[in-house]
Design an enzyme around this catalytic site. Structure first.
Site, PDB file in Angstrom:
ATOM      1  N   SER A 184     -10.079 -11.931   8.692  1.00 42.96           N
ATOM      2  CA  SER A 184      -8.853 -11.145   8.848  1.00 42.96           C
ATOM      3  C   SER A 184      -7.951 -11.775   9.919  1.00 42.96           C
ATOM      4  O   SER A 184      -7.658 -12.973   9.822  1.00 42.96           O
ATOM      5  CB  SER A 184      -9.230  -9.701   9.189  1.00 42.96           C
ATOM      6  OG  SER A 184      -8.145  -8.827   9.055  1.00 42.96           O
ATOM      7  N   ARG A 217      -5.583   4.877  13.048  1.00 40.62           N
ATOM      8  CA  ARG A 217      -6.866   4.393  12.544  1.00 40.62           C
ATOM      9  C   ARG A 217      -7.169   4.921  11.146  1.00 40.62           C
ATOM     10  O   ARG A 217      -7.756   4.216  10.320  1.00 40.62           O
ATOM     11  CB  ARG A 217      -7.977   4.800  13.510  1.00 40.62           C
ATOM     12  CG  ARG A 217      -9.334   4.241  13.158  1.00 40.62           C
ATOM     13  CD  ARG A 217      -9.348   2.729  13.120  1.00 40.62           C
ATOM     14  NE  ARG A 217     -10.701   2.190  13.084  1.00 40.62           N
ATOM     15  CZ  ARG A 217     -10.995   0.914  13.179  1.00 40.62           C
ATOM     16  NH1 ARG A 217     -10.028   0.018  13.318  1.00 40.62           N
ATOM     17  NH2 ARG A 217     -12.228   0.503  13.147  1.00 40.62           N
ATOM     18  N   ASP A 266     -10.635  -6.653  -2.041  1.00 40.26           N
ATOM     19  CA  ASP A 266      -9.855  -6.564  -0.795  1.00 40.26           C
ATOM     20  C   ASP A 266      -8.375  -6.471  -1.167  1.00 40.26           C
ATOM     21  O   ASP A 266      -7.821  -7.411  -1.746  1.00 40.26           O
ATOM     22  CB  ASP A 266     -10.131  -7.816   0.045  1.00 40.26           C
ATOM     23  CG  ASP A 266      -9.413  -7.801   1.393  1.00 40.26           C
ATOM     24  OD1 ASP A 266      -8.580  -6.911   1.632  1.00 40.26           O
ATOM     25  OD2 ASP A 266      -9.694  -8.695   2.205  1.00 40.26           O
ATOM     26  N   HIS A 279     -11.637  -4.847   2.067  1.00 36.85           N
ATOM     27  CA  HIS A 279     -11.460  -5.745   3.212  1.00 36.85           C
ATOM     28  C   HIS A 279     -12.673  -5.707   4.149  1.00 36.85           C
ATOM     29  O   HIS A 279     -13.034  -6.711   4.745  1.00 36.85           O
ATOM     30  CB  HIS A 279     -10.193  -5.338   3.959  1.00 36.85           C
ATOM     31  CG  HIS A 279      -9.775  -6.305   5.028  1.00 36.85           C
ATOM     32  ND1 HIS A 279      -9.482  -7.621   4.767  1.00 36.85           N
ATOM     33  CD2 HIS A 279      -9.589  -6.151   6.369  1.00 36.85           C
ATOM     34  CE1 HIS A 279      -9.128  -8.228   5.899  1.00 36.85           C
ATOM     35  NE2 HIS A 279      -9.200  -7.375   6.882  1.00 36.85           N
ATOM     36  N   ASP A 280     -13.267  -4.537   4.288  1.00 35.80           N
ATOM     37  CA  ASP A 280     -14.442  -4.375   5.147  1.00 35.80           C
ATOM     38  C   ASP A 280     -15.585  -5.314   4.795  1.00 35.80           C
ATOM     39  O   ASP A 280     -16.477  -5.548   5.628  1.00 35.80           O
ATOM     40  CB  ASP A 280     -14.964  -2.933   5.044  1.00 35.80           C
ATOM     41  CG  ASP A 280     -14.597  -2.119   6.282  1.00 35.80           C
ATOM     42  OD1 ASP A 280     -13.846  -2.642   7.130  1.00 35.80           O
ATOM     43  OD2 ASP A 280     -15.046  -0.969   6.379  1.00 35.80           O
TER      44      ASP A 280
END
Lengths: 404, 404
Positions: free
Chosen positions: B170, B240, B335, B368-369
């Site tokens: 990232s 968040r 992602d 994405h994680d």
């Protein structure tokens, strides 16, 4: 509070210097209902009112009526102008008017503000008869099913036993789908655009961010901001900003803004650098002064709760088995809020249930917002479908005029 | 403030009842720099410090060093445990350790907290020598380029002339890419994971929602919350929550939560109904007490500003033409924050620039994680690549131990 249900059609659009294919000047009408309405939540609304607009003329056998169901932030003002000073027409003016896909020369078109809204129908800003104060957060949570029940009563009042078509995009499409299940005899066609059979976890997550932004705003006062002469403007702005990102495709944003800078160079401060930031601020700002926060919360819950298959062991085909209408579904390639896959889930269930269904996936870069835009292929498909509806139902143009 | 740069390796992980493939107990080290650092914004940091952790042993010719660059909310604590009471190891413990893909039996691994962070390196919570008070919003905006310059000085301090590999996911991948451009002779390999050559308008838009949520929180006080003994907890929580949605794929959320209800039935109140809402609350809540709000703003600006091609007429291949290292890029199918397409943009530019590049698109449902997770195929590819790096550089395992 009730107005006469007459549209202001004394002068033609051309005479008023409005576009010739506009429905012209229109006047909203209030319909008051005194028969108690039992809601899905278990509570009852003893009295309520709906704010309505109609365009075109209902024919003698009331067979040419189209109901337009609105999405999250929509309302009754679908087409035309409220005054000659109006700078913008109704929210779907591009689709509704004489000679347009939803042709008011052929169809009698009804738009309404749903219960729980903030554009004239009973909702959080209405006076609670029990207290003499605005309902605020005490207005009951309403569902898509409740809306459809209220819309059916409106149809009764208008003398419409059976809609030629119930049309809606997004949350509006969910209402069209619910109509087909709850009142199978009362519609000939359901047009479900850019919709879904239920929200995904990601959809719910975005809604929850919006709700948290509003309800955690110190000006929210647990929904009683009116009593405190305050307003959760920032919360609503944030909610709209998040929402707006999900209405546009990545592609549309890239084409519209890319990485264009607002002042030609980076600020190196905690300030707006990119045009897309300014645009989002503007959208959020505009919305935050135009929409009621409690109503926004209600609308997002109605979205989250919609799940007609849940009463049928999560079998959507079983839920739709009662439907008798024809279905037309449309989706847009770059819509990631309610992607084409979600529309195909409905199509597949309808096929399993043996229903008459057409489906078009329209190539459009605009994302979810596409359903509100006059995309040529989209408008052509809608017009073709509705022409066939008019022909099948022997609807003869009531008025000549508008674009050929 | 400076600690000795020694890792606590007196007892083996097994003796301490830690997993045998853990790097064990580790102690962060502070490195103080007194040479002024000119930043991209035009301002200068006269003194600064970096918080660092290292694992493994630097070999005699300092050829076996790997730099791990962190993403938005990461830090120096990459692997191992700070104490026996620690319930969680470092953020990339699954990848870093004896016998793991980033094998500390072979490599000397360096993790640091970047400038502007809030985990011990100079940042908004540090004391501004000019005022004797915390910098707060006066800490300069730092860029990926600034971070890389600071990391190069850290390399000097550690006696590392050339990294075997600079790795990051990232925002960390952006640092690896910047290294290849700014210090072409100082790295042999760049491993760029789940990254992008620059943010899209949609990426920036999500960051701006996060920034607005923080900066419009009444507790923010224009970044001087410390002076007001307050904290923009709600803003950080919202930021968040939005971020977290973009880290997960729609698919992952569906698999993890679907429409599962928290209390078995709908509340019909403005309350949490679905598990996914609870989960997001928890994530937002946890983060809002663990991260500095000004630092979060800085990190999002660093992301927005990254665009190495901008100095080369938007020609990424031209920007990368100076690079001399080998590249390994990896992306994950689901992602949507930095989609495979964004990695392919980098790969294509490297191919045009005639560079040595490998690319793998890994089938993974986590979004994405995924770059933080020990997905077997991903770990295998990393291990294979790094084994070849060790072999090419004639790196001999310094210590035996861990998993075979």
């Amino acid at each position: 509070m009730s107005h006469d249900a007459t549209a202001d059609t004394a002068a033609s659009p051309a005479q008023l210097n409005l576009p010739p294919d506009s429905v012209g000047l229109v006047t909203p009408q209030t319909f008051v209902f005194d028969e108690p309405l039992e809601l899905s939540c278990g509570r009852t609304l003893d009295h309520y009112q709906l704010m309505v607009e109609t365009y075109g003329t209902l024919n003698a056998d009331a067979s040419n009526a189209i109901l337009i169901c609105h999405a999250l932030s929509g309302h009754h003002h679908v087409a035309g102008y409220h005054s000659l000073e109006d700078r913008k027409p109704g929210w779907w003016d591009s689709a509704v008017g004489p000679g347009k896909p939803i042709d008011t020369n052929k169809f009698f078109v009804v738009g309404l503000n749903n219960l729980g809204g903030c554009h004239g129908s009973s909702g959080p800003t209405s006076i609670n008869p029990a207290t003499g104060q605005p309902f605020g957060p005490d207005f009951p949570i309403v569902t898509v099913k409740d809306w459809v029940t209220a819309q059916a009563r409106l149809a009764d009042r208008l003398g419409i036993q059976r809609w030629a078509v119930v049309i809606g995009g997004s949350l509006g499409g969910m209402q069209a789908l619910q109509w087909s299940i709850d009142y199978p005899e009362r519609l000939a066609n359901a047009m479900v655009i850019a919709s879904a059979p239920k929200l995904s976890a990601q959809n719910i997550a975005f809604n929850e961010v919006a709700r948290q932004a509003i309800s955690k705003d110190p000006e929210f006062h647990q929904g009683r901001y009116a009593d405190h002469h305050s307003y959760p403007k920032v919360g609503l702005m944030l909610a709209r900003m998040v929402g707006h990102i999900t209405y546009l495709s990545d592609e549309a944003m890239r084409e519209k803004f890319g990485r264009e800078l607002k002042r030609g160079k980076l600020s190196f401060e905690f300030d707006v650098d990119f045009q897309v930031e300014s645009y989002l601020h503007y959208q959020g700002e505009q919305f935050s002064t135009a929409f009621d926060a409690n109503a926004y919360l209600l609308m997002t819950k109605a979205l989250d709760y919609f799940d007609p298959a849940s009463e049928y062991d999560d079998d959507l085909a079983a839920a739709l088995s009662r439907a008798q209408c024809r279905f037309m579904l449309m989706s847009f390639t770059t819509d990631w809020r309610f992607s084409p896959e979600r529309s195909r889930e409905i199509v597949n269930a309808l096929v399993v249930a043996g229903k008459d269904v057409s489906y078009a996936e329209i190539d459009a870069p605009q994302g979810h917002d596409a359903f509100l835009l006059p995309i040529p292929r989209y408008m052509e498909l809608m017009q073709t479908y509705l022409n066939r509806v008019a022909s099948d139902l022997n609807i003869i143009p009531a008025v000549q005029g508008g674009q050929p």
